[in-house]
Design a protein around this motif. Structure first.
Motif, PDB file in Angstrom:
ATOM      1  N   ALA A   1      -1.925  -0.105   9.953  1.00 32.11           N
ATOM      2  CA  ALA A   1      -1.717   1.305  10.269  1.00 32.11           C
ATOM      3  C   ALA A   1      -2.960   2.104   9.894  1.00 32.11           C
ATOM      4  N   PRO A   2      -3.151   3.261  10.475  1.00 38.24           N
ATOM      5  CA  PRO A   2      -4.302   4.100  10.087  1.00 38.24           C
ATOM      6  C   PRO A   2      -4.305   4.376   8.586  1.00 38.24           C
ATOM      7  N   ARG A   3      -5.501   4.576   8.042  1.00 35.76           N
ATOM      8  CA  ARG A   3      -5.632   4.719   6.588  1.00 35.76           C
ATOM      9  C   ARG A   3      -4.780   5.863   6.048  1.00 35.76           C
ATOM     10  N   ALA A   4      -4.781   6.988   6.720  1.00 34.65           N
ATOM     11  CA  ALA A   4      -3.995   8.132   6.244  1.00 34.65           C
ATOM     12  C   ALA A   4      -2.515   7.796   6.197  1.00 34.65           C
ATOM     13  N   THR A   5      -2.050   7.040   7.170  1.00 31.97           N
ATOM     14  CA  THR A   5      -0.633   6.651   7.200  1.00 31.97           C
ATOM     15  C   THR A   5      -0.309   5.699   6.054  1.00 31.97           C
ATOM     16  N   ARG A   6      -1.202   4.736   5.808  1.00 33.68           N
ATOM     17  CA  ARG A   6      -0.989   3.796   4.704  1.00 33.68           C
ATOM     18  C   ARG A   6      -0.884   4.541   3.374  1.00 33.68           C
TER      19      ARG A   6
ATOM     20  N   ALA B   1       0.830  -0.100 -15.968  1.00 37.58           N
ATOM     21  CA  ALA B   1       0.722  -1.269 -16.851  1.00 37.58           C
ATOM     22  C   ALA B   1       1.728  -2.345 -16.462  1.00 37.58           C
ATOM     23  N   PHE B   2       2.944  -1.954 -16.153  1.00 35.89           N
ATOM     24  CA  PHE B   2       3.951  -2.945 -15.768  1.00 35.89           C
ATOM     25  C   PHE B   2       3.697  -3.481 -14.358  1.00 35.89           C
ATOM     26  N   GLU B   3       3.070  -2.692 -13.510  1.00 39.51           N
ATOM     27  CA  GLU B   3       2.652  -3.207 -12.200  1.00 39.51           C
ATOM     28  C   GLU B   3       1.602  -4.296 -12.366  1.00 39.51           C
ATOM     29  N   ARG B   4       0.682  -4.096 -13.308  1.00 41.69           N
ATOM     30  CA  ARG B   4      -0.316  -5.143 -13.589  1.00 41.69           C
ATOM     31  C   ARG B   4       0.349  -6.385 -14.147  1.00 41.69           C
ATOM     32  N   ARG B   5       1.277  -6.192 -15.065  1.00 47.37           N
ATOM     33  CA  ARG B   5       1.940  -7.331 -15.704  1.00 47.37           C
ATOM     34  C   ARG B   5       2.672  -8.200 -14.684  1.00 47.37           C
ATOM     35  N   HIS B   6       3.335  -7.594 -13.742  1.00 51.82           N
ATOM     36  CA  HIS B   6       4.130  -8.333 -12.770  1.00 51.82           C
ATOM     37  C   HIS B   6       3.332  -8.733 -11.521  1.00 51.82           C
ATOM     38  N   GLY B   7       2.038  -8.453 -11.515  1.00 54.52           N
ATOM     39  CA  GLY B   7       1.199  -8.864 -10.397  1.00 54.52           C
ATOM     40  C   GLY B   7       1.347  -8.018  -9.149  1.00 54.52           C
ATOM     41  N   VAL B   8       1.949  -6.841  -9.287  1.00 56.96           N
ATOM     42  CA  VAL B   8       2.149  -5.985  -8.111  1.00 56.96           C
ATOM     43  C   VAL B   8       0.815  -5.513  -7.542  1.00 56.96           C
ATOM     44  N   LEU B   9      -0.071  -5.053  -8.416  1.00 56.41           N
ATOM     45  CA  LEU B   9      -1.360  -4.548  -7.946  1.00 56.41           C
ATOM     46  C   LEU B   9      -2.174  -5.659  -7.292  1.00 56.41           C
ATOM     47  N   GLU B  10      -2.136  -6.837  -7.891  1.00 59.58           N
ATOM     48  CA  GLU B  10      -2.883  -7.975  -7.336  1.00 59.58           C
ATOM     49  C   GLU B  10      -2.422  -8.285  -5.918  1.00 59.58           C
ATOM     50  N   ARG B  11      -1.117  -8.205  -5.668  1.00 62.15           N
ATOM     51  CA  ARG B  11      -0.591  -8.492  -4.327  1.00 62.15           C
ATOM     52  C   ARG B  11      -0.886  -7.354  -3.349  1.00 62.15           C
ATOM     53  N   LEU B  12      -0.810  -6.132  -3.831  1.00 66.24           N
ATOM     54  CA  LEU B  12      -1.065  -5.000  -2.945  1.00 66.24           C
ATOM     55  C   LEU B  12      -2.519  -4.949  -2.481  1.00 66.24           C
ATOM     56  N   VAL B  13      -3.424  -5.340  -3.374  1.00 60.41           N
ATOM     57  CA  VAL B  13      -4.846  -5.332  -3.000  1.00 60.41           C
ATOM     58  C   VAL B  13      -5.120  -6.316  -1.875  1.00 60.41           C
TER      59      VAL B  13
ATOM     60  N   THR C   1      -6.198  -0.814   0.600  1.00 68.16           N
ATOM     61  CA  THR C   1      -7.330  -1.142  -0.266  1.00 68.16           C
ATOM     62  C   THR C   1      -7.146  -0.554  -1.657  1.00 68.16           C
ATOM     63  N   ARG C   2      -8.051  -0.924  -2.540  1.00 72.13           N
ATOM     64  CA  ARG C   2      -7.978  -0.393  -3.899  1.00 72.13           C
ATOM     65  C   ARG C   2      -8.142   1.119  -3.899  1.00 72.13           C
ATOM     66  N   GLY C   3      -9.048   1.613  -3.088  1.00 74.16           N
ATOM     67  CA  GLY C   3      -9.216   3.060  -2.980  1.00 74.16           C
ATOM     68  C   GLY C   3      -7.964   3.738  -2.458  1.00 74.16           C
TER      69      GLY C   3
ATOM     70  N   VAL D   1      -5.381   3.937  -5.374  1.00 75.56           N
ATOM     71  CA  VAL D   1      -5.681   5.000  -6.333  1.00 75.56           C
ATOM     72  C   VAL D   1      -5.360   6.371  -5.728  1.00 75.56           C
ATOM     73  N   THR D   2      -5.746   6.556  -4.463  1.00 76.71           N
ATOM     74  CA  THR D   2      -5.470   7.833  -3.796  1.00 76.71           C
ATOM     75  C   THR D   2      -3.970   8.071  -3.677  1.00 76.71           C
ATOM     76  N   ALA D   3      -3.217   7.020  -3.333  1.00 77.92           N
ATOM     77  CA  ALA D   3      -1.768   7.157  -3.209  1.00 77.92           C
ATOM     78  C   ALA D   3      -1.139   7.511  -4.553  1.00 77.92           C
ATOM     79  N   LYS D   4      -1.602   6.874  -5.631  1.00 77.44           N
ATOM     80  CA  LYS D   4      -1.076   7.198  -6.954  1.00 77.44           C
ATOM     81  C   LYS D   4      -1.382   8.648  -7.319  1.00 77.44           C
ATOM     82  N   ALA D   5      -2.593   9.091  -6.989  1.00 74.47           N
ATOM     83  CA  ALA D   5      -2.968  10.474  -7.290  1.00 74.47           C
ATOM     84  C   ALA D   5      -2.085  11.459  -6.519  1.00 74.47           C
ATOM     85  N   LEU D   6      -1.827  11.168  -5.260  1.00 72.00           N
ATOM     86  CA  LEU D   6      -0.971  12.045  -4.455  1.00 72.00           C
ATOM     87  C   LEU D   6       0.454  12.057  -4.976  1.00 72.00           C
ATOM     88  N   ALA D   7       0.943  10.898  -5.414  1.00 72.15           N
ATOM     89  CA  ALA D   7       2.298  10.822  -5.960  1.00 72.15           C
ATOM     90  C   ALA D   7       2.415  11.668  -7.228  1.00 72.15           C
TER      91      ALA D   7
END
Length: 252
Positions: free
Chosen positions: A12-17, A86-98, A103-105, A108-114
């Motif tokens: 999907a387009p970056r803005a949509t993601r 921290a718990f996302e890192r522990r359970h490997g969520v971030l590793e799978r999402l990347v 993307t990683r950027g 981070v942008t999505a977390k900031a908007l949330a």
């Protein structure tokens, strides 16, 4: 003429993601009872108690609701974000999402908007409660613009510090440390009480902290004034915390 039915999968387009993931991040935070407690229940309880009984202990009813807003913004942009990440890192969520098109950027942008969306909701809810209790700030447009700039800088600073902590400590250690820091800042960080209420020896240190800078800015705004010093303090902290987060944060 032939009909091409071959697969043509594409992300999907970056803005949509980013938008969809920010919505998911916000909904997950709001479903977490502990985070909801920090974001709204505790601030509302402190606000109601302070406005009803704070006069007995010298709290200013004009500025105390602004102090509670500062506490709520701090809890969401630092404590909740640090624990969740921290718990996302522990359970490997971030590793799978990347590994996805997100993307990683984008993450981070999505977390900031949330965080920004939840902060806006906190301000709206607490503002309504404070208004029902008789709070009537009368700032000018210029003072409000200064306030908005300070809040954005503070949210960025606290979020960067949260990511730095979550990126280095184990999930359980982050949970304990984030809650401990929340209590220490609430009690003695210049968030709920004006810096002038603390011993003279501690005031220079408090003036240099981002938590106190946010609290002072909100209280000054509620009283109808403007002070550029906390804004400058927050700008320095924002630059430093972003650099720290970039160096310290680990995705797995």
């Amino acid at each position: 003429m032939s009909l091409d039915l071959s697969p043509a999968a594409a992300p999907a387009p970056r803005a949509t993601r980013i938008r969809h993931h920010a919505t998911l991040e916000a909904s997950l935070l709001l479903r977490n009872g502990e985070q909801l407690l920090l974001a709204l229940v505790i601030p509302i309880g402190i606000l109601v108690a302070g406005q009803l009984f704070g006069g007995r202990v010298g709290l200013d009813p004009r500025t105390f609701p602004a102090s509670v807003l500062a506490l709520a913004l701090w809890s969401t942009s630092f404590t909740s974000l640090a624990i969740t990440t921290a718990f996302e890192r522990r359970h490997g969520v971030l590793e799978r999402l990347v590994a996805t098109p997100l993307t990683r950027g984008d993450l981070v942008t999505a977390k900031a908007l949330a965080v920004a969306a939840i902060a806006a909701g906190q301000v709206a809810v607490l503002g309504v409660v404070a208004g029902a209790l008789g709070w009537r700030p009368t700032p000018t447009v210029a003072q409000t613009l200064v306030l908005v700039a300070a809040v954005l800088l503070a949210l960025t600073t606290f979020a960067a510090l949260a990511l730095a902590m979550a990126g280095r400590l184990r999930a359980e250690a982050t949970l304990a440390a984030a809650n401990l820091v929340y209590l220490l800042v609430a009690a003695g960080g210049g968030v709920l009480l004006p810096v002038a209420a603390y011993p003279a020896a501690a005031q220079p240190l408090l003036h240099a902290l981002p938590f106190a800078a946010l609290g002072q800015t909100l209280r000054t705004w509620a009283a109808g004034g403007t002070d550029p010093l906390p804004l400058a303090t927050l700008a320095v902290w924002t630059a430093a915390s972003l650099f720290l987060a970039r160096k310290a944060f680990r995705w797995m």
